[in-house]
Enzyme design. Structure first.
Site, mmCIF file in Angstrom:
data_model
loop_
_atom_site.group_PDB
_atom_site.id
_atom_site.type_symbol
_atom_site.label_atom_id
_atom_site.label_comp_id
_atom_site.label_asym_id
_atom_site.label_seq_id
_atom_site.Cartn_x
_atom_site.Cartn_y
_atom_site.Cartn_z
ATOM 1 N N ASN A 12 0.844 -1.566 -0.174
ATOM 2 C CA ASN A 12 0.011 -0.175 -0.093
ATOM 3 C C ASN A 12 1.017 1.249 -0.376
ATOM 4 O O ASN A 12 0.742 2.782 0.484
ATOM 5 C CB ASN A 12 -0.958 -0.174 1.455
ATOM 6 C CG ASN A 12 -0.418 -0.344 2.374
ATOM 7 O OD1 ASN A 12 0.747 -1.488 2.640
ATOM 8 N ND2 ASN A 12 -0.010 0.443 3.555
ATOM 9 N N GLY A 13 1.525 1.432 -0.664
ATOM 10 C CA GLY A 13 3.069 2.357 -0.419
ATOM 11 C C GLY A 13 2.765 2.658 -1.764
ATOM 12 O O GLY A 13 1.684 3.307 -2.565
ATOM 13 N N ALA A 41 6.110 2.796 4.094
ATOM 14 C CA ALA A 41 7.976 3.401 4.467
ATOM 15 C C ALA A 41 7.409 4.318 3.086
ATOM 16 O O ALA A 41 8.067 5.176 3.287
ATOM 17 C CB ALA A 41 8.395 2.346 3.461
ATOM 18 N N ARG A 276 25.922 8.823 -1.936
ATOM 19 C CA ARG A 276 25.211 7.725 -0.963
ATOM 20 C C ARG A 276 26.031 7.198 -0.135
ATOM 21 O O ARG A 276 26.687 6.559 0.793
ATOM 22 C CB ARG A 276 23.932 7.112 -0.609
ATOM 23 C CG ARG A 276 22.894 8.189 -1.008
ATOM 24 C CD ARG A 276 21.634 7.864 -1.192
ATOM 25 N NE ARG A 276 20.243 8.963 -0.463
ATOM 26 C CZ ARG A 276 19.354 8.593 -0.587
ATOM 27 N NH1 ARG A 276 18.691 7.950 -0.884
ATOM 28 N NH2 ARG A 276 18.295 9.749 -0.367
ATOM 29 N N GLU A 362 10.184 -1.074 -4.395
ATOM 30 C CA GLU A 362 10.988 -1.029 -3.652
ATOM 31 C C GLU A 362 11.080 -2.844 -3.909
ATOM 32 O O GLU A 362 12.625 -3.211 -3.482
ATOM 33 C CB GLU A 362 11.543 -0.943 -2.431
ATOM 34 C CG GLU A 362 12.810 -0.521 -1.796
ATOM 35 C CD GLU A 362 12.962 -0.017 -0.677
ATOM 36 O OE1 GLU A 362 13.950 -0.565 -0.002
ATOM 37 O OE2 GLU A 362 12.283 0.579 0.211
ATOM 38 N N SER A 378 13.767 7.079 -6.037
ATOM 39 C CA SER A 378 13.013 5.903 -6.000
ATOM 40 C C SER A 378 11.356 6.623 -6.016
ATOM 41 O O SER A 378 10.839 5.257 -6.239
ATOM 42 C CB SER A 378 12.718 5.726 -4.606
ATOM 43 O OG SER A 378 13.164 6.048 -3.494
#
Length: 502
Positions: A12-13, A41, A276, A362, A378
């Site tokens: 449910n992102g 998330a 990163r 993801e 993302s």
């Protein structure tokens, strides 16, 4: 085949909700939420969404930055397909009611590490929360979309070599049942909870990736676990470390060590704006040379009003939880697990190697991120691939995947080498601490071989699961072993993977 729905979405992102809203309204759609609809998330994403929007930017520049961050392992065709849809993705979100920050000449764009120009559309420093709130409003207006909360997907159901639905656990009653669907979509996020220190919420136990592995789906690049350079170096809440956004460095934040020295220029010409993986390893190296277990990130040289306007949630959290006023004081930070760059192998439309099974967000590995994800790519990937997936499902397009050979579980014969060191007793905290040590930022052959042997032993001794927690532990072990094996097979230090013996 008689079905309960046309499209079944586990997750449910942002990717899940974008897909549901992009499918024809004639489709019967079911969304399975592991917890509540608004608990995901995606909601915690701070930075924003990268897209070539301004006049000084273009898709070629965005592609070049993405390929460089990905360290040569991106799928360039997928990169171009996804990034070319950046502007339409932002326009779609605007149409859903997302109120991105504005400047005098349009969207306010910020810059983050690895980007050569400003291209991050955002809502202050709580972009994910703002985006998800807007999409949830739209979801609740659609009568063809049914939302089932506190339902955990357990395994993929297949028929005649194709996915046909999911086995599901009702977390309220601990009862299992099946949902049959014409199209099954896995969008349940990453595997961050295999680590003791992660920015991901407790629900991110790698369920979708583990299900895919058990179903024989192709997975790839699981060795590339991104550690965000700047997690708040204070006690975590509910198993999740608070993130200090990349944008703090993008707006001039400086990293200093215990001696008060700025160190990033010694590691990379881009200093604090390096990708990163470079910044995270540099911080780890500095911490190893000092007595305190953090470095400092200082944005206090910027005007206080500027800091409060651009980073309201970070300012509020640090003040309320740590007594730190970031307009006057430096923030203690250290690297923390943040993102799974690999996942279930898909094309840009989310199609997997198993017919009628799709993976998004993801959970998936489209090839966009390669060995290291570029900041704010993302959320863009979630929106673009979900919209492409909706089109593919509606058009009935099929994906012919390359034959997948499951890697052999090598090293099992060497488990005896570590027999005196292996633990029979398993618990989630023990697993997470173990993975933090052996599958973290800095790895070595001995640690990886020990990890494989230990994880195989725990997996072999695991009892049949019956509760949600036990099913999660099964998935955590499945994903941990997959990461360890992928990391040992990768004999090159690249991107987010570093092995001191290579």
């Amino acid at each position: 085949m008689q079905t309960d729905c046309d499209v079944l979405i586990a997750g449910n992102g942002l990717a899940a909700l974008t897909l549901a809203l992009s499918l024809p309204e004639s489709f019967r759609i079911v969304i399975l939420c592991k917890n509540r609809l608004d608990d995901t998330a995606s909601r915690h994403a701070q930075g924003g969404i990268a897209a070539a929007w301004s006049g000084e930017d273009d898709i070629e520049k965005h592609v070049a930055d993405t390929l460089e961050a990905g360290a040569g392992l991106c799928n360039e065709a997928a990169v171009r397909t996804i990034l070319s849809q950046g502007k339409p993705a932002i326009e779609w979100l605007l149409a859903q009611g997302v109120a991105f920050d504005r400047s005098h000449d349009g969207l306010h764009l910020t810059r983050e590490g690895g980007h050569t120009c400003r291209r991050i559309a955002h809502v202050a420093d709580y972009t994910g929360e703002a985006v998800m709130q807007s999409l949830i409003v739209q979801i609740r207006r659609r009568p063809n979309i049914r939302v089932y909360e506190r339902q955990m997907a357990l395994d993929i159901q297949t028929e005649s070599g194709a996915a046909c639905g999911l086995t599901v656990l009702d977390r309220r009653t601990q009862e299992t049942y099946n949902i049959r669907a014409s199209h099954t979509v896995l969008a349940g996020g990453g595997l961050g909870q295999i680590y003791a220190a992660t920015t991901t919420p407790p629900e991110c136990t790698g369920d979708a990736i583990a299900m895919a592995i058990r179903a024989g789906c192709a997975v790839e690049n699981l060795e590339f676990i991104q550690f965000h350079p700047t997690g708040l170096a204070r006690s975590s809440e509910n198993g999740r470390t608070f993130l200090i956004s990349e944008a703090v460095r993008g707006e001039g934040g400086i990293l200093t060590n215990q001696a008060g020295e700025r160190f990033m220029p010694h590691y990379d010409r881009r200093a604090e704006l390096a990708p990163r993986d470079i910044v995270a390893r540099a911080i780890a190296a500095e911490i190893a040379k000092q007595t305190q277990d953090f470095v400092s990130l200082d944005i206090s040289h910027q005007p206080a009003a500027f800091v409060r306007r651009h980073f309201p949630s970070i300012h509020r959290h640090c003040l309320s939880q740590c007594g730190l006023d970031i307009t006057r004081q430096a923030i203690p930070v250290r690297p923390v697990q943040h993102y799974t760059c690999g996942g279930i192998q898909t094309d840009p439309c989310g199609r997997t190697s198993l017919p009628q099974l799709y993976a998004l967000g993801e959970t998936a590995c489209t090839g966009l991120h390669g060995a290291n994800r570029l900041a704010s790519n993302s959320l863009l990937e979630c929106v673009v691939t979900a919209r492409l997936c909706a089109q593919a499902i509606a058009d009935g397009q099929a994906f012919q995947a390359e034959p997948f050979q499951r890697p052999s579980e090598s090293l099992s014969a060497e488990a005896g080498i570590f027999s005196d060191d292996l633990q029979n007793t398993f618990s989630r905290p023990v697993l997470q601490t173990f993975n933090q040590r052996h599958l973290g930022i800095l790895r070595n052959d001995t640690g990886l071989r020990r990890a494989i042997a230990q994880l195989q032993l725990w997996k072999q001794n695991q009892a049949e699961p019956h509760t949600a927690s036990e099913y999660e532990n099964r998935n955590l072990l499945e994903c941990s072993l997959a990461v360890a094996q992928a990391a040992y097979r990768r004999r090159q230090n690249i991107g987010a993977h570093f092995n001191s013996d290579c």
